[in-house]
Design an enzyme around this catalytic site. Structure first.
Site, PDB file in Angstrom:
ATOM      1  N   ARG A   1      -8.106 -14.338   1.422  1.00  0.00           N
ATOM      2  CA  ARG A   1      -8.473 -12.922   1.483  1.00  0.00           C
ATOM      3  C   ARG A   1      -9.366 -12.558   0.307  1.00  0.00           C
ATOM      4  O   ARG A   1      -9.172 -13.048  -0.800  1.00  0.00           O
ATOM      5  CB  ARG A   1      -7.195 -12.064   1.458  1.00  0.00           C
ATOM      6  CG  ARG A   1      -6.721 -11.677   2.821  1.00  0.00           C
ATOM      7  CD  ARG A   1      -5.330 -11.117   2.809  1.00  0.00           C
ATOM      8  NE  ARG A   1      -5.150  -9.965   1.930  1.00  0.00           N
ATOM      9  CZ  ARG A   1      -4.008  -9.272   1.851  1.00  0.00           C
ATOM     10  NH1 ARG A   1      -2.975  -9.639   2.598  1.00  0.00           N
ATOM     11  NH2 ARG A   1      -3.902  -8.246   1.046  1.00  0.00           N
TER      12      ARG A   1
ATOM     13  N   ARG B   1      -4.277  -3.723  -7.432  1.00  0.00           N
ATOM     14  CA  ARG B   1      -3.279  -3.567  -6.360  1.00  0.00           C
ATOM     15  C   ARG B   1      -1.900  -3.309  -6.967  1.00  0.00           C
ATOM     16  O   ARG B   1      -1.127  -2.494  -6.449  1.00  0.00           O
ATOM     17  CB  ARG B   1      -3.273  -4.815  -5.473  1.00  0.00           C
ATOM     18  CG  ARG B   1      -4.543  -4.947  -4.649  1.00  0.00           C
ATOM     19  CD  ARG B   1      -4.730  -6.345  -4.080  1.00  0.00           C
ATOM     20  NE  ARG B   1      -3.746  -6.722  -3.100  1.00  0.00           N
ATOM     21  CZ  ARG B   1      -3.573  -7.975  -2.662  1.00  0.00           C
ATOM     22  NH1 ARG B   1      -4.333  -8.952  -3.124  1.00  0.00           N
ATOM     23  NH2 ARG B   1      -2.662  -8.233  -1.768  1.00  0.00           N
TER      24      ARG B   1
ATOM     25  N   LYS C   1       6.639  -9.929   2.019  1.00  0.00           N
ATOM     26  CA  LYS C   1       6.855  -9.062   3.192  1.00  0.00           C
ATOM     27  C   LYS C   1       6.310  -9.735   4.459  1.00  0.00           C
ATOM     28  O   LYS C   1       6.977  -9.809   5.476  1.00  0.00           O
ATOM     29  CB  LYS C   1       6.177  -7.697   2.990  1.00  0.00           C
ATOM     30  CG  LYS C   1       6.546  -7.002   1.691  1.00  0.00           C
ATOM     31  CD  LYS C   1       5.809  -5.683   1.514  1.00  0.00           C
ATOM     32  CE  LYS C   1       4.296  -5.792   1.382  1.00  0.00           C
ATOM     33  NZ  LYS C   1       3.822  -6.438   0.131  1.00  0.00           N
TER      34      LYS C   1
ATOM     35  N   ARG D   1       3.122   3.818   1.944  1.00  0.00           N
ATOM     36  CA  ARG D   1       2.779   3.363   0.598  1.00  0.00           C
ATOM     37  C   ARG D   1       2.619   4.526  -0.369  1.00  0.00           C
ATOM     38  O   ARG D   1       2.345   4.308  -1.549  1.00  0.00           O
ATOM     39  CB  ARG D   1       1.448   2.644   0.674  1.00  0.00           C
ATOM     40  CG  ARG D   1       1.509   1.160   0.427  1.00  0.00           C
ATOM     41  CD  ARG D   1       0.119   0.649   0.689  1.00  0.00           C
ATOM     42  NE  ARG D   1      -0.149  -0.605   0.093  1.00  0.00           N
ATOM     43  CZ  ARG D   1      -0.121  -1.750   0.761  1.00  0.00           C
ATOM     44  NH1 ARG D   1       0.236  -1.778   2.020  1.00  0.00           N
ATOM     45  NH2 ARG D   1      -0.456  -2.850   0.145  1.00  0.00           N
TER      46      ARG D   1
ATOM     47  N   ARG E   1      -2.600 -18.259  -1.730  1.00  0.00           N
ATOM     48  CA  ARG E   1      -2.342 -17.953  -0.314  1.00  0.00           C
ATOM     49  C   ARG E   1      -3.547 -18.309   0.571  1.00  0.00           C
ATOM     50  O   ARG E   1      -4.693 -18.030   0.235  1.00  0.00           O
ATOM     51  CB  ARG E   1      -2.038 -16.461  -0.169  1.00  0.00           C
ATOM     52  CG  ARG E   1      -1.965 -16.034   1.293  1.00  0.00           C
ATOM     53  CD  ARG E   1      -1.315 -14.708   1.500  1.00  0.00           C
ATOM     54  NE  ARG E   1      -1.955 -13.622   0.787  1.00  0.00           N
ATOM     55  CZ  ARG E   1      -1.461 -12.393   0.732  1.00  0.00           C
ATOM     56  NH1 ARG E   1      -0.331 -12.118   1.326  1.00  0.00           N
ATOM     57  NH2 ARG E   1      -2.093 -11.459   0.074  1.00  0.00           N
TER      58      ARG E   1
HETATM   59  P1  AP5 Z   1       3.168 -12.808   1.607  1.00  0.00           P
HETATM   60  O1  AP5 Z   1       4.428 -12.810   2.412  1.00  0.00           O
HETATM   61  O2  AP5 Z   1       1.889 -13.085   2.351  1.00  0.00           O
HETATM   62  O3  AP5 Z   1       3.068 -11.485   0.724  1.00  0.00           O
HETATM   63  P2  AP5 Z   1       3.051  -9.935   1.123  1.00  0.00           P
HETATM   64  O4  AP5 Z   1       4.216  -9.275   0.478  1.00  0.00           O
HETATM   65  O5  AP5 Z   1       2.917  -9.772   2.617  1.00  0.00           O
HETATM   66  O6  AP5 Z   1       1.761  -9.501   0.331  1.00  0.00           O
HETATM   67  P3  AP5 Z   1       0.375  -8.836   0.732  1.00  0.00           P
HETATM   68  O7  AP5 Z   1      -0.606  -9.286  -0.294  1.00  0.00           O
HETATM   69  O8  AP5 Z   1      -0.005  -9.094   2.168  1.00  0.00           O
HETATM   70  O9  AP5 Z   1       0.744  -7.365   0.536  1.00  0.00           O
HETATM   71  P4  AP5 Z   1      -0.152  -6.205   0.152  1.00  0.00           P
HETATM   72  O10 AP5 Z   1       0.842  -5.120   0.290  1.00  0.00           O
HETATM   73  O11 AP5 Z   1      -0.883  -6.257  -1.112  1.00  0.00           O
HETATM   74  O12 AP5 Z   1      -1.350  -6.299   1.209  1.00  0.00           O
HETATM   75  P5  AP5 Z   1      -1.654  -5.497   2.557  1.00  0.00           P
HETATM   76  O13 AP5 Z   1      -2.295  -6.444   3.483  1.00  0.00           O
HETATM   77  O14 AP5 Z   1      -0.471  -4.724   3.026  1.00  0.00           O
HETATM   78  O15 AP5 Z   1       3.334 -13.888   0.418  1.00  0.00           O
HETATM   79  C1  AP5 Z   1       2.284 -14.162  -0.460  1.00  0.00           C
HETATM   80  C2  AP5 Z   1       2.179 -15.693  -0.702  1.00  0.00           C
HETATM   81  O16 AP5 Z   1       3.361 -16.145  -1.340  1.00  0.00           O
HETATM   82  C3  AP5 Z   1       2.039 -16.493   0.588  1.00  0.00           C
HETATM   83  O17 AP5 Z   1       1.100 -17.511   0.385  1.00  0.00           O
HETATM   84  C4  AP5 Z   1       3.441 -17.056   0.846  1.00  0.00           C
HETATM   85  O18 AP5 Z   1       3.393 -18.331   1.454  1.00  0.00           O
HETATM   86  C5  AP5 Z   1       4.045 -17.137  -0.554  1.00  0.00           C
HETATM   87  N1  AP5 Z   1       5.466 -16.753  -0.569  1.00  0.00           N
HETATM   88  C6  AP5 Z   1       6.060 -15.767   0.141  1.00  0.00           C
HETATM   89  N2  AP5 Z   1       7.373 -15.705  -0.133  1.00  0.00           N
HETATM   90  C7  AP5 Z   1       7.616 -16.672  -1.077  1.00  0.00           C
HETATM   91  C8  AP5 Z   1       8.781 -17.077  -1.792  1.00  0.00           C
HETATM   92  N3  AP5 Z   1       9.978 -16.491  -1.591  1.00  0.00           N
HETATM   93  N4  AP5 Z   1       8.649 -18.086  -2.706  1.00  0.00           N
HETATM   94  C9  AP5 Z   1       7.438 -18.693  -2.915  1.00  0.00           C
HETATM   95  N5  AP5 Z   1       6.305 -18.353  -2.252  1.00  0.00           N
HETATM   96  C10 AP5 Z   1       6.380 -17.338  -1.351  1.00  0.00           C
HETATM   97  O19 AP5 Z   1      -2.717  -4.409   2.043  1.00  0.00           O
HETATM   98  C11 AP5 Z   1      -4.044  -4.761   1.680  1.00  0.00           C
HETATM   99  C12 AP5 Z   1      -4.849  -3.494   1.362  1.00  0.00           C
HETATM  100  O20 AP5 Z   1      -4.913  -2.646   2.547  1.00  0.00           O
HETATM  101  C13 AP5 Z   1      -4.276  -2.573   0.282  1.00  0.00           C
HETATM  102  O21 AP5 Z   1      -4.653  -2.985  -1.008  1.00  0.00           O
HETATM  103  C14 AP5 Z   1      -4.891  -1.217   0.683  1.00  0.00           C
HETATM  104  O22 AP5 Z   1      -6.241  -1.119   0.280  1.00  0.00           O
HETATM  105  C15 AP5 Z   1      -4.862  -1.262   2.200  1.00  0.00           C
HETATM  106  N6  AP5 Z   1      -3.632  -0.664   2.769  1.00  0.00           N
HETATM  107  C16 AP5 Z   1      -2.693  -1.328   3.511  1.00  0.00           C
HETATM  108  N7  AP5 Z   1      -1.711  -0.497   3.862  1.00  0.00           N
HETATM  109  C17 AP5 Z   1      -2.005   0.720   3.347  1.00  0.00           C
HETATM  110  C18 AP5 Z   1      -1.358   1.982   3.361  1.00  0.00           C
HETATM  111  N8  AP5 Z   1      -0.172   2.168   3.995  1.00  0.00           N
HETATM  112  N9  AP5 Z   1      -1.942   3.010   2.713  1.00  0.00           N
HETATM  113  C19 AP5 Z   1      -3.121   2.860   2.068  1.00  0.00           C
HETATM  114  N10 AP5 Z   1      -3.796   1.679   2.012  1.00  0.00           N
HETATM  115  C20 AP5 Z   1      -3.248   0.623   2.655  1.00  0.00           C
END
Ligand code: AP5
Length: 245
Positions: free
Chosen positions: A192, A203, A45, A120, A159
């Site tokens: 992270r 997660r 994402k 979410r 990452r």
């Molecule tokens: P990347 O694009 O960085 O992945 P992502 O989908 O953005 O994953 P996140 O880990 O950021 O999502 P998340 O939803 O767990 O975390 P968030 O910060 O929202 O890709 C990952 C890696 O793979 C990178 O190194 C990239 O280079 C590589 N890659 C990407 N695409 C690729 C491909 N096609 N092929 C190969 N490699 C690839 O949330 C963190 C925490 O915040 C949650 O756990 C929760 O505690 C809290 N939180 C956030 N939002 C909410 C909410 N709405 N409600 C409640 N709690 C929340």
């Protein structure tokens, strides 16, 4: 000279002002779009968001990034969110709904937004609908980053992030020119705290239990496009472009 958020525009180089002016003129012809990106941790994402943002002149609102900034700044919101985030659990619906409501008021969201990591839970989705209904708009498309869990551990543990800009790298799939150093600024990259195999388990559990029902919620509205998120980044970008055309 007019100032903006403490920045005196007279101090901004002419080339930067012109570039921004040209960007805004180009954006005038783009249609408004309100998008949601849903997928498990590491599904891509955050990788695809900046590309979509530039193409359609949208703001990118990532609740995870906003919460991490609040944790780093030790604000009252950050203090409340930290414990749940460290454990890989979701923070409370009220906290994230509040920050999204506020963030959507930014001028950069004028042509629409990309919500990355929000909603979410079904409660968050319902509150978002209420919020948008008051503004007389609605979500246009939900991009579902569908991917098998088994692919995600390697993506998450490899990452590396440049915290000030949010630029993301991967030691194998998207390596920086110099290991652990940001290509653009030369500043150090970080990993992270929740990007470990152990926290990833929680997660993913939270994703399947609390977030998958959100996909059903939008499927009933007929606005979900499913992507093959296991493909290489450029192929995923092509699928995104097709879904949004
Ligand atoms: P990347 O694009 O960085 O992945 P992502 O989908 O953005 O994953 P996140 O880990 O950021 O999502 P998340 O939803 O767990 O975390 P968030 O910060 O929202 O890709 C990952 C890696 O793979 C990178 O190194 C990239 O280079 C590589 N890659 C990407 N695409 C690729 C491909 N096609 N092929 C190969 N490699 C690839 O949330 C963190 C925490 O915040 C949650 O756990 C929760 O505690 C809290 N939180 C956030 N939002 C909410 C909410 N709405 N409600 C409640 N709690 C929340």
């Amino acid at each position: 000279m007019a100032s903006n958020g403490g920045v005196d525009l007279a101090d901004v180089p002419s080339v930067d002002l012109m570039t921004e002016l040209l960007r805004r003129m180009k954006c005038q012809s783009k249609p408004d779009k309100r998008l949601i990106l849903i997928g498990p941790p590491g599904s891509g994402k955050g990788t695809q968001s900046p590309i979509i943002k530039d193409e359609y002149c949208l703001c990118h609102l990532a609740t995870g990034d906003m919460l991490r900034a609040a944790v780093a700044a030790k604000t009252p919101l950050g203090v409340k969110a930290k414990e749940a985030m460290d454990k890989g659990e979701l923070v409370s619906d009220d906290l994230v709904v509040g920050i999204i409501d506020e963030a959507m008021k930014k001028p950069s969201c004028q042509k629409g937004f990309i919500l990355d990591g929000f909603p979410r839970t079904v409660v968050q989705a319902e509150k978002l609908d209420d919020m948008l209904q008051k503004k007389g708009v609605k979500v246009d498309k939900v991009l579902n980053f569908a991917i098998d869990d088994t692919i995600l551990e390697e993506r998450i543990t490899g990452r590396w992030i440049h915290l000030p800009s949010g630029r993301s790298y991967h030691s194998k799939f998207a390596p920086p020119k110099i290991p652990e150093i940001d290509d653009v600024t030369g500043e150090p990259l970080i990993q992270r705290k929740d990007d470990t195999a152990a926290v990833l388990k929680s997660r993913l559990e939270a994703f399947h239990r609390q977030t998958e029902p959100v996909i059903d919620y939008y499927t009933k509205k007929g606005i979900v496009a499913e992507l093959h998120a296991e493909k290489p980044p450029k192929e995923v970008t092509a699928e995104v472009q097709k879904a949004l055309s």
